[in-house]
Every structure is written in structure tokens, then in C-alpha cells.
Design an enzyme around this catalytic site. Structure first.
Site, PDB file in Angstrom:
ATOM      1  N   GLU A  47       0.822  -1.206   0.000  1.00  0.00           N
ATOM      2  CA  GLU A  47       0.000   0.000   0.000  1.00  0.00           C
ATOM      3  C   GLU A  47       0.863   1.266   0.000  1.00  0.00           C
ATOM      4  OE1 GLU A  47      -3.002   0.269  -0.608  1.00  0.00           O
ATOM      5  OE2 GLU A  47      -3.681  -1.789  -0.386  1.00  0.00           O
ATOM      6  N   CYS A 203     -15.336   1.730 -14.254  1.00  0.00           N
ATOM      7  CA  CYS A 203     -15.731   3.123 -14.048  1.00  0.00           C
ATOM      8  C   CYS A 203     -14.476   4.007 -14.141  1.00  0.00           C
ATOM      9  CB  CYS A 203     -16.401   3.261 -12.674  1.00  0.00           C
ATOM     10  SG  CYS A 203     -17.271   4.815 -12.475  1.00  0.00           S
ATOM     11  N   CYS A 210     -20.173   1.859 -18.883  1.00  0.00           N
ATOM     12  CA  CYS A 210     -21.429   1.778 -18.125  1.00  0.00           C
ATOM     13  C   CYS A 210     -22.278   0.584 -18.559  1.00  0.00           C
ATOM     14  CB  CYS A 210     -22.222   3.062 -18.290  1.00  0.00           C
ATOM     15  SG  CYS A 210     -21.386   4.494 -17.603  1.00  0.00           S
ATOM     16  N   CYS A 213     -21.351  -2.332 -16.586  1.00  0.00           N
ATOM     17  CA  CYS A 213     -21.143  -2.084 -15.152  1.00  0.00           C
ATOM     18  C   CYS A 213     -22.147  -2.877 -14.299  1.00  0.00           C
ATOM     19  CB  CYS A 213     -21.287  -0.596 -14.878  1.00  0.00           C
ATOM     20  SG  CYS A 213     -21.076  -0.198 -13.140  1.00  0.00           S
ATOM     21  N   CYS A 219     -26.786   3.460 -10.088  1.00  0.00           N
ATOM     22  CA  CYS A 219     -25.937   4.624 -10.362  1.00  0.00           C
ATOM     23  C   CYS A 219     -26.790   5.817 -10.818  1.00  0.00           C
ATOM     24  CB  CYS A 219     -24.919   4.261 -11.438  1.00  0.00           C
ATOM     25  SG  CYS A 219     -23.865   5.645 -11.882  1.00  0.00           S
TER      26      CYS A 219
HETATM   27 FE1  SF4 Z   1     -19.469   4.186 -13.189  1.00  0.00          FE
HETATM   28 FE2  SF4 Z   1     -22.107   4.440 -12.876  1.00  0.00          FE
HETATM   29 FE3  SF4 Z   1     -21.108   3.983 -15.293  1.00  0.00          FE
HETATM   30 FE4  SF4 Z   1     -21.034   2.082 -13.418  1.00  0.00          FE
HETATM   31  S1  SF4 Z   1     -22.847   2.952 -14.368  1.00  0.00           S
HETATM   32  S2  SF4 Z   1     -19.378   2.642 -14.819  1.00  0.00           S
HETATM   33  S3  SF4 Z   1     -20.698   3.295 -11.575  1.00  0.00           S
HETATM   34  S4  SF4 Z   1     -20.777   5.790 -14.044  1.00  0.00           S
END
Ligand code: SF4
Length: 462
Positions: A47, A203, A210, A213, A219
Site C-alpha cells: 500500500e 468506471c 457503463c 457495469c 448509479c
Molecule cells: Fe461508473 Fe455508474 Fe457507469 Fe457504473 S454505471 S461505470 S458506476 S458511471
């Protein structure tokens, strides 16, 4: 799962931690390591190294570090010189120093036992901040505590349309609250790493994926984009849909919403978030530095390096004799300052004109735009250096690179070697061979390298 991955450090809101090529620890070093102190130590080292540094760069450093100092006790016995040597090139050198100081503290004051909670880690160990403490405690000790790094900031700001400056205390506090609420109670380490991985691979700062995602249904930024698209398409067909809302926020003096002066920009989509206040430009600094060179016993060049003070920028590292310069000095004056500095080292009058100008080397530290004005001087005799001054030593090129020298100094040596190659190459126009005596000793001219004897004889005034 018997392993975990190196992920990005706590910074880098606008960059991606390249987790797509993770470094897998061996199970013995990871979650199945039965020794809790070794487990915590391994995560701690990774880290600290990953702060401000990409995974690809860290892997080799981490491997060498753990081979050399596999335990806290081994690190506690190392010298600062050894730590600096291994850290050289990784940047932010105080991190290595503080890591070693903290290891000594654990061994001497805590009986070699790592603190087990994020609160204790942060309180007791120098150099361990909130993020590092949370990462060690959740990954190594299973404490249900969240982490907030640059990747997490990006994901959470988008999930909740947080558009205020993401480095402001109000936003940071809110993000930590969210991370602590969200963290999975049964597998906090895995959850934290998964959240960071989501920010690193899906993201991402530009062009987030998205559509792929796994949390898009939760979101708010994504939902807003979807609503705008629906709105635009219905408008195309002459329908009169309701104006998209701005989710639950966006009114009044909310400390989390975008400022009124920077409203949602439809062309940016989800990348409206996060937002950061404009960075202050780095401070400009100029430093004159001299590559002092002599022939070693086998004819190979040797260079004089001196040690920096034990505190401040690049503490304890080695460098070519250097002196900070005021801005806007004339070139002639810069030479004189460097000559005066060298004169103090050697205790003999120096002629500024004897220094050969090599060029300028730029190096960007986190907050400093440093320009090294590089000169060189070839010595054909030995010099007596004042032992009351900083420690110094002559090193071969190989020894130079193995020493605790900064990346900036390696650039300086590279510039010097490039100039030497240029001079020794007939095709480049210079007939003078490397190490050859400069013409006109006693009447030196700018840009001509002199032997030390000639240099010392050269007049100090034109
Ligand atoms: Fe990021 Fe929202 Fe897109 Fe997912 S849906 S990649 S959390 S902006």
C-alpha cells in the site's frame, strides 16, 4: 481464494490503477498467511509503495523489498541508506523512510505486533493514513471498515451524482461514511478491493464502460444519462415528456452538489463526476549541478556524489554537487554560484568559466517543477574534500545507479553521457575526444572543459 491483488493506491482521482495486470502474492504472503503480523506487513508495504505509483512500476520494487526484508524485524534492522537504495526511482522518498521508522516502532514499542484495527494503525504508525490503515485492517485482519482511494472516489461520486469538489472536506467525509456503510461485513477486504477494481477497470476516468457495469442500476449518474436519452428520443417524436429530474439533490446550498456555476454538462455524461478544484501549478525551481568526473584506477570514469541532508526534499539521497539558484539569474551568474559552491568543497579558488555547460534537465516532483542546469568538470588529479561538509564519495557508473540517487540525478548523468558521446563522435562535428585536455589552459573560454589544474589556474575575472 488464497490470494489477493495489488491494486491502486489512495490517490489518482483522474488516473487508472492498472489492475488489469495484477501482481498476485503467493498464498503464504496473503490471506492464508497464518502469521497475522507478516500478513499485515505485506499489505502495508504494497500500500505504501502504491501511493502515487502505478502497479506496473511497483511490482519489481515490492518483490525485491520482500526478498530483502521479509519481516518487520528484518526491516527494522536495515539502515536508511539501504532503504533509500532500494527505493531509488520509486519517488516520494519519505515514504520508504517512514515505513522503516514505523517498522522500528512496531518492533521496539509494540513487541513486533502490528496494530489490528484501522484506528490503531493510523494512530500508532508514522506514515499510515486513513486509506492505508483501512486497507491493511480490512484485507489483513477482516475489519469491516471501508477505504476511499482515487478509484473509489470516482465510483461513489458517480453513483450518487456528487459534483462538489471531491477533495473538499464535506465530500471526503461523506465518501468515507458511504464506504463504511457499504462495506461487506463478512468479506471487507474482498469488497474493498472489488470496489477499487471497479473504478480501475470499468468506471474509468474517461469513457467508462457503463453498459458492462454491474452496479449501473444503482448509479444516479447513469440513470440521469438514460433519462436524458429517453427525453431526447421522445422529443424527436413530438411527445412532451417531463423534464428529467436531477435525482434527489441539486438545490439549495448542498455541499455535495455541483456548484451553480458548473451545472451538469450533457455532453460529458457520467464523466461530469467527480470534479476537482483546479490544481495549483507546481513551484518552479532552478538548481545548478556539476558532474565532477575523474578517471578511476581502471580508466573508467568515476563521479563525485554527495549526500543530501537527512530531512526535507529527497532526504538522505545522493546527488551531484548542487546549489539552488534564484529565478531569473543571468547564465554567467549561475555559473559563478556553482563555482562558489564547488570552491567551498575544494577549498581552492574556482573559475566559473571552466565549467562546461551540458544542458538543462527538467524533472517534475509532485509540487515542484525543477530545472537542473547541468555543468561538468573533469578532474585530472585528486581533490581533498572538506570532511566537515556533507558525506561524499566517488562512484563508478554502475555504483552510481546502485546508489540511493533520485531519478532526476539519473537524468542528469544521462544528459552528461549524451554530451560526451556527441563530443567523441566525429560525425557530430566535435573532434575532441572524451577526457582530452582542453585547449588553451590558462585562458579558458566558456563551454570548454578544463582539467582541474587548469581550472584552478584559470583567471576568475575576464
Ligand atoms: Fe461508473 Fe455508474 Fe457507469 Fe457504473 S454505471 S461505470 S458506476 S458511471
Amino acid at each position: 481464494m488464497d490470494c489477493f491483488i495489488l491494486h491502486g493506491g489512495p490517490s489518482a482521482v483522474g488516473s487508472v490503477s492498472p489492475c488489469s495486470s495484477p501482481f498476485i502474492f503467493s498464498p503464504l504472503q496473503a490471506t492464508s498467511e497464518p502469521d497475522a503480523d507478516r500478513r499485515g506487513y505485506a499489505v502495508w508495504v504494497s500500500e505504501i509503495m502504491l501511493q502515487q505509483t502505478q502497479v506496473a512500476t511497483v511490482i519489481d520494487y515490492y518483490t525485491r523489498w520482500m526478498q530483502k526484508w521479509p519481516t518487520l524485524q528484518a526491516l527494522a534492522q536495515a539502515s536508511l541508506e539501504e532503504v533509500n537504495e532500494l527505493w531509488a526511482g520509486l519517488g516520494y522518498y519519505s515514504r520508504g523512510k517512514r515505513l522503516q521508522e514505523a517498522a522500528r516502532k512496531v518492533v521496539s514499542e509494540l513487541a513486533g505486533r502490528m496494530p489490528r484495527t484501522a484506528e490503531e494503525l493510523q494512530k500508532l504508525l508514522p506514515g499510515v493514513g486513513r486509506y492505508t490503515a483501512g486497507a491493511i485492517a480490512s484485507i489483513s485482519y477482516g475489519q469491516a471498515t471501508g477505504v476511499v482511494d482515487g478509484n473509489v472516489i470516482r465510483v461513489l461520486c458517480r453513483l450518487r451524482c456528487i459534483g462538489a469538489d471531491s477533495s473538499s472536506p464535506a465530500v471526503i467525509d461523506r465518501l468515507w461514511d458511504m464506504a463504511n456503510v457499504l462495506v461487506d461485513r463478512s468479506r471487507p477486504g474482498d469488497f474493498n478491493q472489488a470496489l477499487m477494481e471497479l473504478g480501475a477497470t470499468v468506471c474509468v476516468p474517461k469513457s467508462p464502460l457503463c453498459g458492462e457495469c454491474p452496479v449501473k442500476q444503482h448509479c444516479q449518474a447513469w440513470r440521469r444519462v438514460e433519462k436524458e436519452l429517453a427525453f431526447a428520443s421522445q422529443k424527436l417524436f413530438g411527445k412532451a415528456p417531463p423534464v428529467p429530474d436531477v435525482e434527489d439533490c441539486g438545490v439549495g446550498d448542498c455541499p455535495l452538489c455541483p456548484p451553480a456555476t458548473e451545472p451538469w454538462d450533457s455532453s460529458l455524461g457520467v464523466t461530469n463526476f467527480p470534479r476537482k478544484a483546479a490544481k495549483r501549478p507546481p513551484r518552479a525551481m532552478r538548481t545548478a549541478t556539476c558532474v565532477l568526473e575523474r578517471r578511476g584506477c581502471h580508466g573508467a570514469p568515476e563521479y563525485l556524489i554527495v549526500q543530501r541532508p537527512s530531512s526535507g526534499l529527497l532526504a538522505g539521497l545522493w546527488e551531484f554537487p548542487s546549489v539552488p539558484l534564484a529565478q531569473d539569474l543571468q547564465e554567467e551568474k549561475e555559473r559563478e554560484e556553482l563555482a562558489d559552491h564547488l570552491q567551498a568543497w575544494m577549498g581552492q579558488p574556482m573559475a566559473a568559466k571552466g565549467l562546461q555547460f551540458i544542458g538543462e534537465v527538467i524533472h517534475i516532483f509532485s509540487h515542484i517543477h525543477q530545472t537542473y542546469v547541468v555543468y561538468s568538470l573533469h578532474l585530472d588529479g585528486d581533490v581533498i574534500l572538506d570532511p566537515a561538509l556533507s558525506p561524499s564519495r566517488w562512484v563508478t557508473e554502475h555504483e552510481f545507479h546502485a546508489s540511493a540517487v533520485s531519478t532526476a540525478m539519473k537524468k542528469v548523468l544521462k544528459a552528461h553521457e549524451k554530451q560526451r558521446r556527441k563530443e567523441s563522435s566525429p560525425a557530430k562535428g566535435s573532434k575532441r575526444k572524451r577526457g582530452a585536455k582542453a585547449p588553451g589552459a590558462g585562458s579558458p573560454c566558456p563551454g570548454t572543459q578544463l582539467s582541474l589544474r587548469a581550472f584552478l589556474r584559470a583567471p576568475t575575472a575576464p
